[in-house]
Design a protein around this motif. Structure first.
Motif, PDB file in Angstrom:
ATOM      1  N   SER A  67       0.843  -1.193   0.000  1.00 39.79           N
ATOM      2  CA  SER A  67       0.000   0.000   0.000  1.00 39.79           C
ATOM      3  C   SER A  67       0.874   1.238   0.000  1.00 39.79           C
ATOM      4  CB  SER A  67      -0.891   0.024   1.246  1.00 39.79           C
ATOM      5  OG  SER A  67      -1.753  -1.079   1.266  1.00 39.79           O
ATOM      6  N   GLN A  68       0.579   2.154  -0.907  1.00 36.87           N
ATOM      7  CA  GLN A  68       1.266   3.440  -0.978  1.00 36.87           C
ATOM      8  C   GLN A  68       2.754   3.249  -0.705  1.00 36.87           C
ATOM      9  OE1 GLN A  68      -1.231   5.510   1.815  1.00 36.87           O
ATOM     10  NE2 GLN A  68      -2.782   5.878   0.270  1.00 36.87           N
ATOM     11  N   TRP A  69       3.452   2.734  -1.701  1.00 42.57           N
ATOM     12  CA  TRP A  69       4.789   2.179  -1.540  1.00 42.57           C
ATOM     13  C   TRP A  69       5.684   2.564  -2.708  1.00 42.57           C
ATOM     14  CZ3 TRP A  69       6.374  -2.450  -4.384  1.00 42.57           C
ATOM     15  CH2 TRP A  69       7.507  -3.084  -3.875  1.00 42.57           C
ATOM     16  N   TRP A  70       6.933   2.907  -2.420  1.00 45.57           N
ATOM     17  CA  TRP A  70       7.933   3.185  -3.451  1.00 45.57           C
ATOM     18  C   TRP A  70       8.672   1.899  -3.798  1.00 45.57           C
ATOM     19  CZ3 TRP A  70       8.484   7.515  -6.199  1.00 45.57           C
ATOM     20  CH2 TRP A  70       7.923   8.690  -5.703  1.00 45.57           C
ATOM     21  N   ALA A  71       8.974   1.722  -5.076  1.00 47.89           N
ATOM     22  CA  ALA A  71       9.701   0.537  -5.537  1.00 47.89           C
ATOM     23  C   ALA A  71      10.641   0.927  -6.662  1.00 47.89           C
ATOM     24  CB  ALA A  71       8.717  -0.514  -6.028  1.00 47.89           C
ATOM     25  N   ASN A  91      -3.235  -3.045 -19.691  1.00 43.47           N
ATOM     26  CA  ASN A  91      -2.566  -4.337 -19.874  1.00 43.47           C
ATOM     27  C   ASN A  91      -1.043  -4.216 -19.717  1.00 43.47           C
ATOM     28  OD1 ASN A  91      -2.015  -3.026 -22.299  1.00 43.47           O
ATOM     29  ND2 ASN A  91      -2.179  -4.888 -23.517  1.00 43.47           N
ATOM     30  N   TRP A  92      -0.550  -3.070 -19.272  1.00 44.65           N
ATOM     31  CA  TRP A  92       0.873  -2.889 -19.014  1.00 44.65           C
ATOM     32  C   TRP A  92       1.173  -3.219 -17.567  1.00 44.65           C
ATOM     33  CZ3 TRP A  92       4.860  -2.143 -22.250  1.00 44.65           C
ATOM     34  CH2 TRP A  92       4.552  -1.809 -23.572  1.00 44.65           C
ATOM     35  N   TRP A  93       2.247  -3.969 -17.358  1.00 47.58           N
ATOM     36  CA  TRP A  93       2.708  -4.383 -16.032  1.00 47.58           C
ATOM     37  C   TRP A  93       4.160  -3.980 -15.876  1.00 47.58           C
ATOM     38  CZ3 TRP A  93      -0.003  -7.893 -12.603  1.00 47.58           C
ATOM     39  CH2 TRP A  93      -1.264  -8.277 -13.064  1.00 47.58           C
ATOM     40  N   THR A  94       4.544  -3.639 -14.652  1.00 48.35           N
ATOM     41  CA  THR A  94       5.918  -3.252 -14.354  1.00 48.35           C
ATOM     42  C   THR A  94       6.533  -4.247 -13.383  1.00 48.35           C
ATOM     43  OG1 THR A  94       5.469  -0.915 -14.747  1.00 48.35           O
ATOM     44  CG2 THR A  94       7.379  -1.422 -13.389  1.00 48.35           C
ATOM     45  N   ALA A  95       7.744  -4.697 -13.712  1.00 38.74           N
ATOM     46  CA  ALA A  95       8.523  -5.551 -12.810  1.00 38.74           C
ATOM     47  C   ALA A  95       9.186  -4.635 -11.787  1.00 38.74           C
ATOM     48  CB  ALA A  95       9.568  -6.341 -13.581  1.00 38.74           C
ATOM     49  N   VAL A  96       8.937  -4.897 -10.509  1.00 36.31           N
ATOM     50  CA  VAL A  96       9.460  -4.047  -9.448  1.00 36.31           C
ATOM     51  C   VAL A  96      10.196  -4.875  -8.406  1.00 36.31           C
ATOM     52  CG1 VAL A  96       7.609  -2.336  -9.717  1.00 36.31           C
ATOM     53  CG2 VAL A  96       7.345  -4.176  -8.044  1.00 36.31           C
ATOM     54  N   MET A  97      11.010  -4.180  -7.631  1.00 33.06           N
ATOM     55  CA  MET A  97      11.600  -4.767  -6.438  1.00 33.06           C
ATOM     56  C   MET A  97      11.682  -3.669  -5.389  1.00 33.06           C
ATOM     57  SD  MET A  97      15.466  -5.470  -7.589  1.00 33.06           S
ATOM     58  CE  MET A  97      16.728  -4.263  -7.360  1.00 33.06           C
ATOM     59  N   VAL A 104      11.941 -10.076  -7.689  1.00 35.71           N
ATOM     60  CA  VAL A 104      11.161  -9.300  -8.647  1.00 35.71           C
ATOM     61  C   VAL A 104       9.702  -9.714  -8.562  1.00 35.71           C
ATOM     62  CG1 VAL A 104      10.819  -8.833 -11.102  1.00 35.71           C
ATOM     63  CG2 VAL A 104      13.134  -8.999 -10.172  1.00 35.71           C
ATOM     64  N   ALA A 105       8.821  -8.722  -8.611  1.00 28.26           N
ATOM     65  CA  ALA A 105       7.378  -8.953  -8.623  1.00 28.26           C
ATOM     66  C   ALA A 105       6.756  -8.029  -9.666  1.00 28.26           C
ATOM     67  CB  ALA A 105       6.787  -8.669  -7.242  1.00 28.26           C
ATOM     68  N   TRP A 106       5.557  -8.385 -10.127  1.00 32.63           N
ATOM     69  CA  TRP A 106       4.875  -7.613 -11.166  1.00 32.63           C
ATOM     70  C   TRP A 106       3.671  -6.888 -10.591  1.00 32.63           C
ATOM     71  CZ3 TRP A 106       6.693  -7.063 -16.062  1.00 32.63           C
ATOM     72  CH2 TRP A 106       7.736  -7.912 -16.445  1.00 32.63           C
TER      73      TRP A 106
END
Length: 124
Positions: A67-71, A91-97, A104-106
């Motif tokens: 929730s309300q988080w920087w990555a 339909n766009w997804w971003t890989a974040v960590m 890595v998560a999407w």
């Protein structure tokens, strides 16, 4: 006394790192030298209880909720279309960590500040 000074010094270091991190969140982090990693851009997940997925689809495993988080954003690509009546469709997804480093998560771009496709985040 020595232990109190050590704890105080550690507290100051942690505070300085936190303040420094907040001051630089809008800037891209440099790639790791020699590692071939893409430039990482900080992104903000503005919504609450956003699922972080193993793959860019809601059918994949849920790794975490934030929730309300920087990555740190690694890259983005098209995946399953997500429709949220309160927010829209994307339909766009971003890989974040996590900024401190993690697996890595999407995250679907609906829940990341910046629009359908996030500026400064390269395509995968």
């Amino acid at each position: 006394m020595k232990r109190m000074i050590s704890r105080t010094a550690m507290g100051l270091v942690v505070t300085a790192l936190a303040v420094g991190g907040l001051a630089t969140t809008a800037q891209a982090a440099p790639a790791v030298a020699g590692g071939g990693d893409p430039t990482l851009t900080d992104v903000y997940i503005w919504a609450t209880d956003v699922n972080l997925r193993q793959e860019p689809t809601t059918n994949s495993a849920r790794l975490e909720a934030r929730s309300q988080w920087w990555a740190d954003a690694i890259c983005q690509k098209q995946g399953q279309t997500v429709h949220d009546p309160a927010v829209g469709t994307n339909n766009w997804w971003t890989a974040v960590m996590e900024l401190s480093g993690s697996d890595v998560a999407w995250v679907n771009n609906l829940y990341i500040r910046g629009g359908q496709k996030i500026a400064g985040v390269p395509d995968c």
